[in-house]
Design a protein around this motif. Sequence first.
Motif, PDB file in Angstrom:
ATOM      1  N   MET A 141      54.608  54.068  17.310  1.00 48.27           N
ATOM      2  CA  MET A 141      56.050  53.858  17.459  1.00 48.27           C
ATOM      3  C   MET A 141      56.619  54.653  18.622  1.00 48.27           C
ATOM      4  O   MET A 141      57.741  54.424  19.049  1.00 48.27           O
ATOM      5  CB  MET A 141      56.758  54.234  16.159  1.00 48.27           C
ATOM      6  CG  MET A 141      56.360  53.358  14.979  1.00 48.27           C
ATOM      7  SD  MET A 141      56.585  51.594  15.247  1.00 48.27           S
ATOM      8  CE  MET A 141      58.360  51.478  15.249  1.00 48.27           C
ATOM      9  N   LYS A 142      55.827  55.600  19.175  1.00 48.00           N
ATOM     10  CA  LYS A 142      56.302  56.336  20.339  1.00 48.00           C
ATOM     11  C   LYS A 142      56.551  55.400  21.513  1.00 48.00           C
ATOM     12  O   LYS A 142      57.383  55.681  22.378  1.00 48.00           O
ATOM     13  CB  LYS A 142      55.282  57.409  20.720  1.00 48.00           C
ATOM     14  CG  LYS A 142      55.196  58.560  19.731  1.00 48.00           C
ATOM     15  CD  LYS A 142      54.198  59.607  20.198  1.00 48.00           C
ATOM     16  CE  LYS A 142      54.122  60.765  19.212  1.00 48.00           C
ATOM     17  NZ  LYS A 142      53.133  61.787  19.645  1.00 48.00           N
ATOM     18  N   ILE A 143      55.828  54.290  21.556  1.00 49.58           N
ATOM     19  CA  ILE A 143      56.030  53.311  22.627  1.00 49.58           C
ATOM     20  C   ILE A 143      57.444  52.766  22.558  1.00 49.58           C
ATOM     21  O   ILE A 143      58.147  52.681  23.575  1.00 49.58           O
ATOM     22  CB  ILE A 143      55.002  52.172  22.514  1.00 49.58           C
ATOM     23  CG1 ILE A 143      53.610  52.700  22.838  1.00 49.58           C
ATOM     24  CG2 ILE A 143      55.363  51.016  23.436  1.00 49.58           C
ATOM     25  CD1 ILE A 143      52.499  51.729  22.538  1.00 49.58           C
ATOM     26  N   ASP A 186      59.961  54.206  21.038  1.00 48.80           N
ATOM     27  CA  ASP A 186      60.876  55.330  21.281  1.00 48.80           C
ATOM     28  C   ASP A 186      61.108  55.527  22.773  1.00 48.80           C
ATOM     29  O   ASP A 186      62.211  55.882  23.204  1.00 48.80           O
ATOM     30  CB  ASP A 186      60.309  56.623  20.683  1.00 48.80           C
ATOM     31  CG  ASP A 186      60.301  56.620  19.157  1.00 48.80           C
ATOM     32  OD1 ASP A 186      61.039  55.810  18.566  1.00 48.80           O
ATOM     33  OD2 ASP A 186      59.554  57.426  18.579  1.00 48.80           O
ATOM     34  N   SER A 187      60.079  55.284  23.582  1.00 46.88           N
ATOM     35  CA  SER A 187      60.208  55.498  25.026  1.00 46.88           C
ATOM     36  C   SER A 187      61.128  54.476  25.691  1.00 46.88           C
ATOM     37  O   SER A 187      61.552  54.670  26.823  1.00 46.88           O
ATOM     38  CB  SER A 187      58.820  55.448  25.687  1.00 46.88           C
ATOM     39  OG  SER A 187      58.314  54.125  25.712  1.00 46.88           O
ATOM     40  N   ASP A 204      51.198  46.553  25.249  1.00 47.99           N
ATOM     41  CA  ASP A 204      51.432  47.556  24.207  1.00 47.99           C
ATOM     42  C   ASP A 204      52.175  46.943  23.031  1.00 47.99           C
ATOM     43  O   ASP A 204      51.999  47.353  21.882  1.00 47.99           O
ATOM     44  CB  ASP A 204      52.276  48.703  24.772  1.00 47.99           C
ATOM     45  CG  ASP A 204      51.634  49.353  25.977  1.00 47.99           C
ATOM     46  OD1 ASP A 204      50.635  50.063  25.794  1.00 47.99           O
ATOM     47  OD2 ASP A 204      52.118  49.125  27.107  1.00 47.99           O
ATOM     48  N   ASP A 214      57.704  45.260  14.181  1.00 47.55           N
ATOM     49  CA  ASP A 214      58.064  46.637  14.503  1.00 47.55           C
ATOM     50  C   ASP A 214      59.399  46.742  15.221  1.00 47.55           C
ATOM     51  O   ASP A 214      59.991  47.827  15.295  1.00 47.55           O
ATOM     52  CB  ASP A 214      56.981  47.258  15.382  1.00 47.55           C
ATOM     53  CG  ASP A 214      55.614  47.191  14.721  1.00 47.55           C
ATOM     54  OD1 ASP A 214      55.410  47.911  13.726  1.00 47.55           O
ATOM     55  OD2 ASP A 214      54.773  46.398  15.187  1.00 47.55           O
ATOM     56  N   HIS A 273      68.903  49.056  21.116  1.00 48.81           N
ATOM     57  CA  HIS A 273      67.947  50.140  21.390  1.00 48.81           C
ATOM     58  C   HIS A 273      67.591  50.138  22.876  1.00 48.81           C
ATOM     59  O   HIS A 273      67.438  51.193  23.495  1.00 48.81           O
ATOM     60  CB  HIS A 273      66.688  49.903  20.553  1.00 48.81           C
ATOM     61  CG  HIS A 273      65.631  50.941  20.697  1.00 48.81           C
ATOM     62  ND1 HIS A 273      65.701  52.180  20.100  1.00 48.81           N
ATOM     63  CD2 HIS A 273      64.452  50.935  21.387  1.00 48.81           C
ATOM     64  CE1 HIS A 273      64.614  52.876  20.382  1.00 48.81           C
ATOM     65  NE2 HIS A 273      63.851  52.158  21.178  1.00 48.81           N
TER      66      HIS A 273
END
Length: 232
Positions: free
Chosen positions: A1-3, A5-6, A95, A145, A201
């Motif tokens: 999930m950091k992808i 977030d970036s 990704d 996601d 987002h």
Amino acid sequence: MKILDSLAGGLVVSCQPLPDEPDDPMRDPYVQARVAAAAVAGGAVGIRANGPADVSAIRAAVGVPVIGLYKHGHAEVFITPTPELAVEVAAAGADVVAVDGTDRPRPDGRVLADTVAAVHAAGALVLADVSTVAEGVAAVRAGADAVATTLSGYTAASPRRDGPDLELVAGLAAAVAVPVLAEGRYRSTDEIGRAFAAGAHAVVMGNAVTSPLWITRRLFAATPAGAGRPGR
């Protein structure tokens, strides 16, 4: 999930030749990779691209997350319509894999959850392109996601409009706990700001940034020479 977030608070640029223009001079993986690199140099936090060849070329050219998809076939559901195509996009270096997240029948008779499971098994995330809040909620229940407003105005469940669907952005932001990407007919800085105010987002822009053919047609239509010949 950091992808995901970036991508927060940023601009994702969609690098795709016009789908209804087989002779678009931009239809070349190397060209799209150079366009993507220029977009990233300008501040793009992510790139959206169509097809394994373009995804692979762009993945090699940029260090930001790549959202890949595979437009295939002529059925209503044509954005990454099967698990096999979704896995192919992931294998090319995406990704995140964007898929049709509507409730319309898929050409292979399977359901969204099947594609989500296949993409997750391949090590990528799923972005569900939807046209209504109900579709977004159902897509998240199926395991998506993130959701995007990409298909607003392009299904029987959503009215056609000229500008972006800010109401759908706000509705999804209030209804789901995953990131909402605002996509579809964003053409100005004002619209970008309004999307973030509505709860986006990230914002995705395509033709207005990356298609000289699309941009020139719109500008040409405003000239005396182009009077009465609106850009397609």
